[in-house]
Design an enzyme around this catalytic site. Structure first.
Site, short mmCIF file in Angstrom:
data_model
loop_
_atom_site.label_atom_id
_atom_site.label_comp_id
_atom_site.label_asym_id
_atom_site.label_seq_id
_atom_site.Cartn_x
_atom_site.Cartn_y
_atom_site.Cartn_z
CB THR A 16 -0.89 0.02 1.26
OG1 THR A 16 -1.42 1.34 1.44
CG2 THR A 16 -0.14 -0.37 2.52
CD GLU A 51 -1.71 5.14 5.44
OE1 GLU A 51 -2.31 5.57 4.43
OE2 GLU A 51 -1.64 5.78 6.49
CE1 TYR A 84 -3.88 -1.63 6.04
CE2 TYR A 84 -2.78 0.32 5.22
CZ TYR A 84 -3.50 -0.84 4.98
OH TYR A 84 -3.81 -1.21 3.69
CE LYS A 89 -2.03 -4.15 3.99
NZ LYS A 89 -2.44 -5.27 3.13
P1 NAP Z 1 -11.50 -4.49 2.49
O1 NAP Z 1 -12.68 -4.16 1.62
O2 NAP Z 1 -11.44 -3.92 3.85
O3 NAP Z 1 -11.42 -6.09 2.58
C1 NAP Z 1 -10.60 -6.72 3.54
C2 NAP Z 1 -10.87 -8.20 3.49
O4 NAP Z 1 -10.06 -8.85 4.48
C3 NAP Z 1 -12.33 -8.60 3.80
O5 NAP Z 1 -12.67 -9.70 3.00
C4 NAP Z 1 -12.24 -9.02 5.26
O6 NAP Z 1 -13.27 -9.88 5.67
C5 NAP Z 1 -10.90 -9.73 5.24
N1 NAP Z 1 -10.34 -9.92 6.58
C6 NAP Z 1 -10.14 -8.98 7.55
N2 NAP Z 1 -9.61 -9.54 8.64
C7 NAP Z 1 -9.49 -10.87 8.38
C8 NAP Z 1 -9.04 -11.98 9.13
N3 NAP Z 1 -8.61 -11.85 10.38
N4 NAP Z 1 -9.04 -13.20 8.53
C9 NAP Z 1 -9.51 -13.36 7.27
N5 NAP Z 1 -9.97 -12.35 6.52
C10 NAP Z 1 -9.96 -11.12 7.07
O7 NAP Z 1 -10.13 -4.09 1.75
P2 NAP Z 1 -9.88 -3.78 0.20
O8 NAP Z 1 -10.10 -2.32 -0.03
O9 NAP Z 1 -10.55 -4.80 -0.64
O10 NAP Z 1 -8.29 -3.97 0.14
C11 NAP Z 1 -7.72 -5.26 -0.16
C12 NAP Z 1 -6.29 -5.29 0.34
O11 NAP Z 1 -5.54 -4.26 -0.28
C13 NAP Z 1 -6.13 -5.06 1.85
O12 NAP Z 1 -5.04 -5.84 2.27
C14 NAP Z 1 -5.78 -3.59 1.96
O13 NAP Z 1 -5.04 -3.36 3.14
C15 NAP Z 1 -4.96 -3.40 0.70
N6 NAP Z 1 -4.98 -2.06 0.10
C16 NAP Z 1 -6.17 -1.43 -0.15
C17 NAP Z 1 -6.16 -0.20 -0.79
C18 NAP Z 1 -7.45 0.52 -1.10
O14 NAP Z 1 -7.37 1.73 -1.36
N7 NAP Z 1 -8.58 -0.17 -1.15
C19 NAP Z 1 -4.93 0.38 -1.17
C20 NAP Z 1 -3.76 -0.31 -0.90
C21 NAP Z 1 -3.78 -1.55 -0.29
P3 NAP Z 1 -14.73 -9.32 6.12
O15 NAP Z 1 -15.49 -9.08 4.84
O16 NAP Z 1 -15.28 -10.39 6.95
O17 NAP Z 1 -14.48 -8.03 6.86
O1 G4F Z 2 -10.44 6.88 3.18
P1 G4F Z 2 -9.39 6.75 4.21
O2 G4F Z 2 -9.77 6.13 5.52
O3 G4F Z 2 -8.19 6.00 3.53
P2 G4F Z 2 -6.62 5.87 3.89
O4 G4F Z 2 -6.35 6.16 5.30
O5 G4F Z 2 -5.88 6.64 2.87
O6 G4F Z 2 -6.41 4.30 3.69
C1 G4F Z 2 -6.90 3.61 2.54
O7 G4F Z 2 -5.95 3.71 1.52
C2 G4F Z 2 -4.69 3.06 1.79
C3 G4F Z 2 -3.80 3.30 0.58
O8 G4F Z 2 -3.12 4.50 0.72
C4 G4F Z 2 -4.97 1.59 2.03
F1 G4F Z 2 -3.81 0.94 2.24
C5 G4F Z 2 -5.89 1.42 3.21
O9 G4F Z 2 -6.20 0.03 3.38
C6 G4F Z 2 -7.19 2.17 2.94
O10 G4F Z 2 -7.86 1.52 1.89
O11 G4F Z 2 -8.79 8.21 4.55
C7 G4F Z 2 -8.29 9.05 3.53
C8 G4F Z 2 -7.96 10.41 4.14
C9 G4F Z 2 -7.10 10.38 5.42
O12 G4F Z 2 -6.12 11.38 5.33
C10 G4F Z 2 -8.07 10.73 6.54
O13 G4F Z 2 -7.49 11.42 7.64
O14 G4F Z 2 -9.20 11.02 4.52
C11 G4F Z 2 -9.04 11.65 5.78
N1 G4F Z 2 -10.35 11.76 6.42
C12 G4F Z 2 -10.95 12.93 6.77
N2 G4F Z 2 -12.11 12.69 7.37
C13 G4F Z 2 -11.15 10.75 6.80
C14 G4F Z 2 -12.27 11.34 7.40
N3 G4F Z 2 -11.03 9.41 6.68
C15 G4F Z 2 -12.04 8.64 7.15
N4 G4F Z 2 -11.95 7.30 7.00
N5 G4F Z 2 -13.16 9.18 7.76
C16 G4F Z 2 -13.31 10.51 7.92
O15 G4F Z 2 -14.32 10.99 8.46
#
Ligand code: NAP
Ligand code: G4F
Length: 343
Positions: A131, A133, A155, A159
Site C-alpha cells: 500500500t 500508506e 497499519y 504492511k
Molecule cells: P476491504 O474491503 O477492507 O477487505 C478486507 C478483506 O479482508 C475482507 O474480506 C475481510 O473480511 C478480510 N479480513 C479482515 N480480517 C481478516 C481476518 N482476520 N481473517 C480473514 N480475513 C480477514 O479491503 P480492500 O479495499 O478490498 O483492500 C484489499 C487489500 O488491499 C487489503 O489488504 C488492503 O489493506 C490493501 N490495500 C487497499 C487499498 C485501497 O485503497 N482499497 C490500497 C492499498 C492496499 P470481512 O469481509 O469479513 O471483513
Molecule cells: O479513506 P481513508 O480512511 O483511507 P486511507 O487512510 O488513505 O487508507 C486507505 O488507503 C490506503 C492506501 O493508501 C490503504 F492501504 C488502506 O487500506 C485504505 O484503503 O482516509 C483518507 C484520508 C485520510 O487522510 C483521513 O485522515 O481522509 C481523511 N479523512 C478525513 N475525514 C477521513 C475522514 N477518513 C475517514 N476514513 N473518515 C473521515 O471521516
C-alpha cells in the site's frame, strides 16, 4: 487445458469481489478464504456464489489470518496455482485503536501464508497487497518503487513488514512473490467508513432529507484515487510476468479530501458555502450546517501527501488507469442513490 486455480484471501472485501469476477471471466477456478462473522459478510460476492453460473468454479472456505492451521489446511486442500493475498484489517484509523490485532492479521498473516507456500509447494505464485500508506511521512512526491518508505501508522508499519517479507521469500526461497503498491482505490463496493464512500453516502442522504450533517476529520490530506475494478487487473498481470517484481499502481493525479467533497457537492447540485477554520470549518446550505469537522475523525498521525508514479507498471505490465475521478464519483453516487431510494 487444465483450468488455473486461484485462492483469494479477503474475497469478501472490495478488491476480492472485483478480482473474483475478473478471474472467473478468465475461466479460473476461484477459491476464497472467508472468515466467520456474526452477520453475513458475503454481500459483495453473493451474485457469484448463488446461482448456477459459477457452481463448479467458485468456492468458499472458512479460515482466518490469525489461525495458521486454517490457512495451511486450505492451501493444501485447494492446491492453488496463484494466491492473491488481499485480506487485512485495512482501516488505517482503526489500526491506531487495535495495533496488535492489525499487526497480527497483516504482518503475521502474510508470514503464515508464505511459510505454508514454502513448506507445501514453492511453485505457487503469490501476490501481496502492499500500500501507498507505507510512504507515510515521505517528503518525496510523486512516489515510486524506489521511494523510501516511512510509515506512520500501525497499519503502514505492518504492511511494510509484509512487503519486505514478500521480497525476502522471493530472494531467499525463489518463490514467485510480488507486491503491488496500490494507491487508494474506491468503488461503489468500498467499505462505508472510508472517506470517499462516507462522503458520498452522507451527501446523498442529506440531499434526500434522510441525514442532517456529515462529520469529517482532516480535509487537507491529499490522495491519489483510482477505481478498484481497474486495479485488480494489475494484480493479475503481476502474476503473469516472466519474473516476479513489485509495482506501484496509481493514477498520477492528486486531490485533497475537500476537493473531493466539492466534486460530490457539485455533481449532486448542492449549493452552499464553506466558512470558518480548523475545527470550526463547516459548509452551510440554505442556512443549515450540512458538513462539520469532528475531532473524532483525526488520527494521531496522518499521511498527508500521496501521489503515485506508475510508469513501471505501464512499461512492464502494459497497465494504465482509464477511469477518471469524476466518473468514479458518478458511479458511486448512482449506486448510493439506488440504495437511498430503496430504504
Ligand atoms: P476491504 O474491503 O477492507 O477487505 C478486507 C478483506 O479482508 C475482507 O474480506 C475481510 O473480511 C478480510 N479480513 C479482515 N480480517 C481478516 C481476518 N482476520 N481473517 C480473514 N480475513 C480477514 O479491503 P480492500 O479495499 O478490498 O483492500 C484489499 C487489500 O488491499 C487489503 O489488504 C488492503 O489493506 C490493501 N490495500 C487497499 C487499498 C485501497 O485503497 N482499497 C490500497 C492499498 C492496499 P470481512 O469481509 O469479513 O471483513
Ligand atoms: O479513506 P481513508 O480512511 O483511507 P486511507 O487512510 O488513505 O487508507 C486507505 O488507503 C490506503 C492506501 O493508501 C490503504 F492501504 C488502506 O487500506 C485504505 O484503503 O482516509 C483518507 C484520508 C485520510 O487522510 C483521513 O485522515 O481522509 C481523511 N479523512 C478525513 N475525514 C477521513 C475522514 N477518513 C475517514 N476514513 N473518515 C473521515 O471521516
Amino acid at each position: 487445458m487444465k483450468k488455473k486455480i486461484a485462492l483469494i484471501t479477503g474475497i469478501t472485501g472490495q478488491d476480492g469481489s472485483y478480482l473474483s469476477e475478473y478471474l472467473l471471466k478468465k475461466k479460473y477456478i476461484v477459491h476464497g478464504l472467508n472468515r466467520r462473522t456474526s452477520l453475513f459478510n458475503t454481500d459483495r460476492i453473493d451474485h457469484l456464489f448463488n446461482g448456477k453460473k459459477y457452481k463448479n468454479s467458485f468456492f468458499l472456505h472458512y479460515g482466518d489470518l490469525t489461525d495458521p492451521g486454517s490457512i495451511d489446511e486450505i492451501i493444501r486442500k485447494v492446491k492453488p496455482d496463484e494466491i492473491y493475498h488481499l485480506a487485512a484489517q485495512s482501516h488505517v484509523k482503526v489500526s491506531f485503536e487495535t495495533p496488535e490485532y492489525t499487526t497480527n492479521t497483516i504482518a503475521l498473516g502474510t508470514l503464515r501464508i508464505l511459510e505454508s507456500i514454502r513448506k507445501n509447494n514453492s511453485k505457487i505464485k503469490f501476490y501481496n497487497a502492499s500500500t501507498s500508506e507505507m510512504y507515510g511521512d515521505t517528503k518525496k512526491s510523486p512516489q515510486d518503487e524506489k521511494t523510501t518508505f516511512l510509515p506512520n501508522s500501525p497499519y503502514g508499519i505492518a504492511k511494510l513488514y509484509s512487503h519486505l517479507l514478500t521480497k525476502h521469500y522471493r530472494e531467499a526461497y525463489k518463490i514467485f512473490a510480488c507486491s503491488g503498491i496500490l494507491f487508494n482505490h474506491e468503488s461503489p463496493r468500498r467499505g462505508q467508513t472510508f472517506v470517499t464512500k462516507k462522503i458520498i453516502s452522507a451527501l446523498v442522504k442529506i440531499k434526500n432529507g434522510e441525514q442532517d450533517c456529515l462529520y469529517l476529520g482532516n480535509l487537507y490530506s491529499k490522495r491519489d484515487w483510482g477505481h478498484a475494478r481497474e486495479y485488480v487487473e494489475a494484480q493479475h498481470k503481476m502474476l503473469q510476468m516472466k519474473k516476479p517484481d513489485d509495482f506501484v499502481i496509481s493514477t498520477g493525479k492528486q486531490y485533497s479530501i475537500k476537493t473531493f467533497v466539492n466534486k460530490v457537492l457539485s455533481q449532486l447540485k448542492i449549493k452552499g458555502k464553506w466558512q470558518g477554520k480548523g475545527l470550526n470549518e463547516n459548509y452551510t446550505c440554505r442556512g443549515k450546517k450540512i458538513i462539520a469537522i469532528s475531532k473524532k475523525y483525526f488520527r494521531p498521525q496522518d499521511v498527508t501527501n500521496l501521489l503515485g508514479n506508475s510508469k513501471k507498471a505501464k512499461k512492464f505490465l502494459n497497465w494504465k488507469p482509464k477511469i477518471k475521478l469524476d466518473d468514479l464519483i458518478f458511479e458511486m453516487i448512482e449506486e448510493e442513490t439506488k440504495i437511498s431510494n430503496n430504504t
